[in-house]
Design an enzyme around this catalytic site. Structure first.
Site, PDB file in Angstrom:
ATOM      1  N   ASP A  35     -16.596 104.430  47.399  1.00 30.01           N
ATOM      2  CA  ASP A  35     -16.151 105.791  47.665  1.00 30.01           C
ATOM      3  C   ASP A  35     -16.247 106.563  46.351  1.00 30.01           C
ATOM      4  OD1 ASP A  35     -15.293 108.071  48.865  1.00 30.01           O
ATOM      5  OD2 ASP A  35     -13.512 107.206  49.792  1.00 30.01           O
TER       6      ASP A  35
HETATM    7  C1  BGC Z   1     -14.359 110.649  50.795  1.00 30.92           C
HETATM    8  C2  BGC Z   1     -15.509 110.030  51.563  1.00 30.92           C
HETATM    9  C3  BGC Z   1     -16.724 110.928  51.464  1.00 30.92           C
HETATM   10  C4  BGC Z   1     -17.068 111.158  50.018  1.00 30.92           C
HETATM   11  C5  BGC Z   1     -18.295 112.036  49.817  1.00 30.92           C
HETATM   12  C6  BGC Z   1     -14.762 111.014  49.367  1.00 30.92           C
HETATM   13  O1  BGC Z   1     -13.751 111.728  48.741  1.00 30.92           O
HETATM   14  O2  BGC Z   1     -13.259 109.773  50.779  1.00 30.92           O
HETATM   15  O3  BGC Z   1     -15.141 109.855  52.908  1.00 30.92           O
HETATM   16  O4  BGC Z   1     -17.792 110.350  52.161  1.00 30.92           O
HETATM   17  O5  BGC Z   1     -15.961 111.767  49.372  1.00 30.92           O
HETATM   18  O6  BGC Z   1     -18.075 113.323  50.201  1.00 30.92           O
END
Ligand code: BGC
Length: 696
Positions: free
Chosen positions: A251
């Site tokens: 993540d």
């Molecule tokens: C989120 C993810 C997301 C990523 C990219 C993160 O903060 O937890 O779910 O895919 O950002 O936008």
């Protein structure tokens, strides 16, 4: 593209390829990896920050290797629609689609998002969110499908399958990511049985049944190890036990913690930029701390998916699919099918437009573009049909629509409401109340509506007894303060850009509600397990413990009666469900038992019912839930029609995670009905097993 094809053709010529699968594919990857320098491999293991798509919008880029024709990954979020590109379709949020109880609809939604992403060169959709909704205060509850493991698995698998008709899917966040405010640091502890039975089965299903090409690790830690470097989750369970042959990406930004921990424990790709990978990873390999075979394995996993999914080929889909009529119709269908009718007294709904002269449409949300969270799942649709617009378009000029677009009513508003033939209050939650941690609103403060909105409903209902509430929000909302004042209640969640049309379809009877709650609506916080999202003082790591029970399992165990149970939802017609029978009365672990019931539409309107099958475990040697959903099927019936509905249950799904043989040889009682608290039919299945069998 051409270069990669040439390299492949050459490799195939040299090694004699006959197909792109299996051994030949692996040989080709060997050849490609052999030609890469260590630096070239390491570069492919981290994002480079972003790329600009033709429309001037950003998405996340991971370099490929041009020299060998290996394409980059281009990633965009997609829980409710492809993000960042103007004009992509905004679907109802995940929980709304969960409420359809129709995996087939979810497959089409996944395919639509995949098609839209592919049309402008994207190739990895950062979806579905399949974290268990452990508590309705969770800020991202809306992105996921609900509280139940089986239901989550069925919806997630079909979404993945749909997406992967076009691009790679990325089930997230692995695992146990069900809190926002402390999501970057919180350590979630749980015992192995809880992990295996409650927090992992839907990931397993997405990987093994859905064939997900990639998985995103969660920010939080599980049992003391951050998920992006959690050996048990990544190496032992995902890659070894489940045999996952795709890649794991972290993540974003705070999702990685150490070079060695991540590399040695199974993280293949750091996103969105190299922070612990890049030069640090290169140095670690050169020092001999990370074997080059680890790097090769990570690159192999990514190249494998690039080849299997032909990511080097240009898209043959043009951008006219973005927000196309077909996709908008699907968004409307999903919003209709995912709306849940929770109360309907005195025939309040459907409203016959020819029988009314004035409709008052009340509340700040009535004309608000309320499509959900402002965090990473936020979208940019070309337009949003609000509830007001949908209602106005549906009734046309024959009916006067009085719009009172505020939450605090003045005397003249009350007079307008009194004069109306029917009052529709559109209210609930918005992106100010719930969303992603840090970048948006975070977790909800409580489960009720604001005092102002409760008063709005009460004032409207006091002024006019024909008051109908259309409720928006991402999970359970308590209704006890005002439910008895209103005649009807329709839960529409965040219904997407076509939501206003869907609401009108349902209010005026052009469609019949068929959604069922994928999350328990409790009477209050005291019916739920604690939700601990406050950081502790100082630098201490926040910690929570998840025990086995949440949602309906928790309420059943405590004999609590919810406001609306899991699986509940009304229709404009009525159904009977009779004659439960099983393909066999005794079974062994490898069997799939087929249960059938006859469903009859006993009312006068065409409608759809969701038959739900729950299993109970009387006399179990270990503590189990009172009942657990193990199968469901939705059936559409014309008035008077009867149809036999079959639900197949693999006996292995009834096991608990333990090697103790006591799980087997028990009698499992099978209950069937139309919600978790309305299960009139029962039969007994005796499971025989010679050997102890565990779930995996
Ligand atoms: C989120 C993810 C997301 C990523 C990219 C993160 O903060 O937890 O779910 O895919 O950002 O936008």
């Amino acid at each position: 593209m051409k270069l990669l094809s040439l390299v492949i053709a050459l490799s195939c010529f040299l090694v004699g390829c006959t197909s792109s699968e299996g051994e030949d594919l692996e040989k080709r990857i060997d050849e490609l990896i052999e030609q890469m320098t260590l630096e070239e491999k390491v570069i492919q293991m981290a994002g480079d920050g972003g790329i600009f798509f033709p429309e001037g919008e950003t998405a996340w880029n991971v370099p490929g290797l041009e020299r060998l024709g290996i394409p980059p990954f281009r990633m965009a979020d997609g829980p409710r629609g492809v993000t960042t590109i103007r004009g992509a379709t905004t679907f109802p949020v995940g929980v709304a689609r969960g409420a359809t109880w129709e995996p087939e609809v979810e497959r089409r939604v996944g395919a639509a998002m995949g098609r839209e992403l592919r049309s402008f060169g994207g190739n990895v959709l950062l979806a579905p969110t399949i974290n268990i909704l452990r508590h309705p205060r969770w800020g991202r509850a809306q992105e996921s499908y609900g509280e139940d493991v089986h239901h989550m698995s069925r919806m997630g698998v079909d979404f993945v399958r749909g997406v992967q008709e076009y691009v790679l899917a990325n089930p997230k966040h692995y695992a146990a990511n069900s809190i926002e405010n402390t999501r970057f640091e919180v350590d979630v502890t749980m015992n192995e049985r809880t992990l295996r039975e409650i927090y992992l089965p839907h990931f397993r299903a997405a990987v093994l049944e859905g064939g997900a090409a990639s998985v995103m690790s969660a920010y939080n830690s599980v049992n003391g190890q951050f998920c992006g470097e959690n050996e048990h989750l990544l190496k032992q369970i995902l890659k070894t036990e489940w045999g996952f042959d795709g890649f794991v990406l972290s993540d974003w930004i705070f999702g990685t913690h150490s070079t060695l921990g991540s590399a040695l424990n199974g993280l293949d790709l750091e996103m969105p930029i190299a922070s612990v990978y890049g030069n640090q990873l290169l140095a670690a390999v050169n020092r001999g701390d990370v074997p080059e075979s680890v790097i090769d394995d990570a690159v192999r996993r990514m190249v494998r998916k690039k080849l299997q999914y032909n990511l080097d080929q240009p898209s043959d889909i043009d951008e006219s699919v973005l927000g196309s009529d077909e996709h908008l119709a699907l968004a409307r269908e999903a919003a209709v099918k995912g709306s849940v009718l929770l109360k309907n007294e005195s025939g309040a709904l459907p409203v016959d437009p020819s029988g009314v002269a004035r409709i008052a449409v009340v509340g700040l949300l009535a004309d608000m573009e309320n499509t959900g969270d402002n965090g990473s799942s936020d979208t940019n649709p070309a337009f949003v049909v609000t509830a007001l617009q949908g209602i106005e378009e549906a009734v046309g000029d024959a009916v006067t629509v009085d719009h009172i677009g505020k939450d605090i009513l003045a005397a003249e508003d009350i007079a307008t409401i009194e004069a109306a033939d029917v009052v529709i209050v559109v209210t609930g939650l918005t992106a100010e109340d719930e969303g992603e941690g840090l970048i948006a609103a975070g977790d909800r403060a409580d489960l009720s509506l604001s005092d102002e909105r409760v008063k709005l409903i009460q004032d409207a209902a006091d002024a006019n007894e024909r008051t109908i509430v259309v409720l928006e929000g991402g999970s359970a909302i308590t209704t006890g303060d005002w439910l008895s004042n209103v005649e009807a209640l329709l839960m529409v969640w965040y219904p997407g850009q076509m939501g206003g049309h869907a609401i009108a379809d349902l209010l005026f009877g052009d469609a019949n509600p068929s959604g069922k709650l994928p999350v328990t609506f409790p009477t209050g916080l005291d019916q739920l397990p604690p939700f601990e999202n406050e950081p502790p003082p100082g630098n201490e790591q926040p910690k929570v413990t998840y025990d086995y029970f949440h949602g309906y399992r928790y309420l059943d165990r405590n004999d609590s009666t919810p406001e609306f149970p899991f699986g509940f939802g009304l229709s404009y017609t009525t159904f009977s469900v009779d004659n439960l029978r099983a393909s066999q009365a005794e079974a062994t672990a490898d069997d799939i038992v087929r249960f059938s019931v006859d469903v009859t539409n006993t009312g006068s309107t065409t409608g759809a019912e969701v038959v739900q099958l729950y299993v109970t475990y009387p006399g179990s040697a270990v503590e189990r839930s009172d009942r657990e959903l193990k199968g469901f099927a939705k059936v559409v019936l014309e008035p008077g029609a009867t149809q036999t509905v079959e639900i197949a249950v693999p006996v292995n799904d009834l096991a608990y995670y333990d090697v103790a043989e006591a799980a087997w040889g028990l009698e499992h009682e099978i209950l069937v009905g139309t919600s978790s608290r309305d299960l009139p039919l029962a039969t007994v299945l005796t499971v025989r097993a010679e050997r102890p069998v565990s779930m995996y």
